[in-house]
Design an enzyme around this catalytic site. Structure first.
Site, PDB file in Angstrom:
ATOM      1  CE  LYS A  67      -2.377   1.773   3.527  1.00 32.96           C
ATOM      2  NZ  LYS A  67      -3.455   1.998   4.530  1.00 32.96           N
ATOM      3  NE  ARG A 110      -5.176  -0.882   7.231  1.00 34.48           N
ATOM      4  CZ  ARG A 110      -4.368  -0.063   7.863  1.00 34.48           C
ATOM      5  NH1 ARG A 110      -4.674   0.405   9.064  1.00 34.48           N
ATOM      6  NH2 ARG A 110      -3.242   0.311   7.307  1.00 34.48           N
ATOM      7  CG  ASN A 159     -12.183  16.388  17.484  1.00 35.29           C
ATOM      8  OD1 ASN A 159     -11.492  15.424  17.182  1.00 35.29           O
ATOM      9  ND2 ASN A 159     -12.168  17.518  16.790  1.00 35.29           N
ATOM     10  N   GLY A 220      -4.626   5.922  16.371  1.00 38.47           N
ATOM     11  CA  GLY A 220      -4.158   7.054  15.592  1.00 38.47           C
ATOM     12  C   GLY A 220      -2.658   7.148  15.393  1.00 38.47           C
ATOM     13  CB  THR A 221       0.160   6.518  17.632  1.00 39.65           C
ATOM     14  OG1 THR A 221      -0.440   7.490  18.486  1.00 39.65           O
ATOM     15  CG2 THR A 221       1.657   6.743  17.617  1.00 39.65           C
TER      16      THR A 221
END
Length: 321
Positions: A67, A110, A159, A220-221
């Site tokens: 990818k 995914r 957020n 997220g990391t």
């Protein structure tokens, strides 16, 4: 060679078949049947973009590919998704290209499948409140996948940019669940399961806020320097991941590992739980953390599903001359 567009990918891959593909490929990694290759991840020095290549090979499933893509922070202003990527699959026997698959949708499903898998394997059965930190593009996917694994009665969220919180409220409403906007500390006090899905460079959640029995899916990391959690959270909890080497180099565990607060051998590849080599949650009071760094084999597994389904449904465009 076949080309599958974003529209094709949406029609071919959803939460359930993505979940099955990710579960299967994590088990293959644990059994030594599949491996991810070293990641290329670079700051382009242009458009604020970070670009990378992830690749791998599943010997049993004969899935070979890569990818290519990354994160362009200015894309939202252009009406585009900040994350942009394409998956290329190759014939494992000959090396010939089989397909190019637009991968923005596939990356989102995914990623959500991996966090949902961690909830399925590691969260307490009596969980009721789902917390989410982050309200960007991937937040909807995360919530949709999570509610398939536990019967939550409420969603709470925070957020950094409060004007994006309506994204979470709309998703919660679509899922038939009430939503509350809270502070990060209030979120930790309320939630049984917490999903973090931001691009932060410093911790949002502190160790002293985490209740016993909480499961955290940190999604997220995926780059050196990113951070969503206080490293002490990983030091006090049981840590699972998709790929240990990525976890300590570009994942959330990089900070606790660098500080000497987390040993490499204390991190468990989550596929070992799937194949029965390792116990998941040991007690209702245990804090569990899943460090979802995002591995090539996840991408390749969902792309293979798309390719097989495309053949059955006669979707896609042939690029053969």
């Amino acid at each position: 060679m076949l080309y599958l567009s974003e529209q094709d990918a949406r029609a071919l891959v959803g939460h359930e078949n993505a979940f099955g593909a990710v579960r299967e490929v994590f088990a293959s990694i644990a059994r030594g049947e599949a491996r991810n290759f070293p990641v290329v991840r670079e700051d382009l020095g242009h458009a604020g973009a970070v670009y990378g290549i992830k690749s791998g090979f599943d010997r049993l499933g004969k899935i070979l590919g890569l990818k290519s893509g990354g994160y362009w922070p200015g894309n939202e202003e252009r009406g585009l998704t900040n994350h942009q990527s394409t998956i290329t699959l190759f014939d494992a026997d000959t090396g010939q290209p089989l397909a190019a698959v637009a991968a923005n949708w596939l990356t989102a499903v995914r990623t959500a499948a991996a966090s949902a898998l961690s909830i399925d394997l590691l969260a307490r059965q009596d969980t009721e409140v789902l917390g989410i930190v982050g309200a960007g593009f991937q937040s909807r996917f995360q919530l949709e996948a999570a509610v398939r694994r536990r019967k939550f009665r409420e969603i709470v969220g925070w957020n950094f940019h409060a004007d994006m919180l309506p994204n979470l409220e709309r998703t919660a409403a679509d899922l038939g669940l009430p939503f509350r906007a809270v502070t990060p500390q209030e979120l930790c006090a309320s939630a049984d399961v917490i999903i973090t899905i931001t691009s932060a460079a410093s911790a949002h959640l502190e160790a002293g806020w985490i209740r016993p029995g909480t499961h955290i899916a940190c999604m997220g990391t995926d780059t050196r320097g990113k951070q969503e959690l206080d490293p002490e959270i990983l030091a006090l909890g049981s840590v699972f991941t998709d790929e240990v080497e990525q976890s300590i180099s570009i994942g959330e565990a990089q900070h606790a590992f660098a500080a000497g607060r987390l040993r490499r051998d204390a991190i468990c590849q989550i596929g070992r739980v799937i194949v029965g080599e390792r116990l998941g949650r040991a007690s209702d009071d245990e804090v569990t953390v899943f460090d979802g760094t995002g591995v090539a084999l996840q991408d390749l597994a969902v792309a293979k599903i798309a390719l097989e389904a495309a053949a059955a449904q006669e979707l896609g465009k042939s690029l053969t001359a």
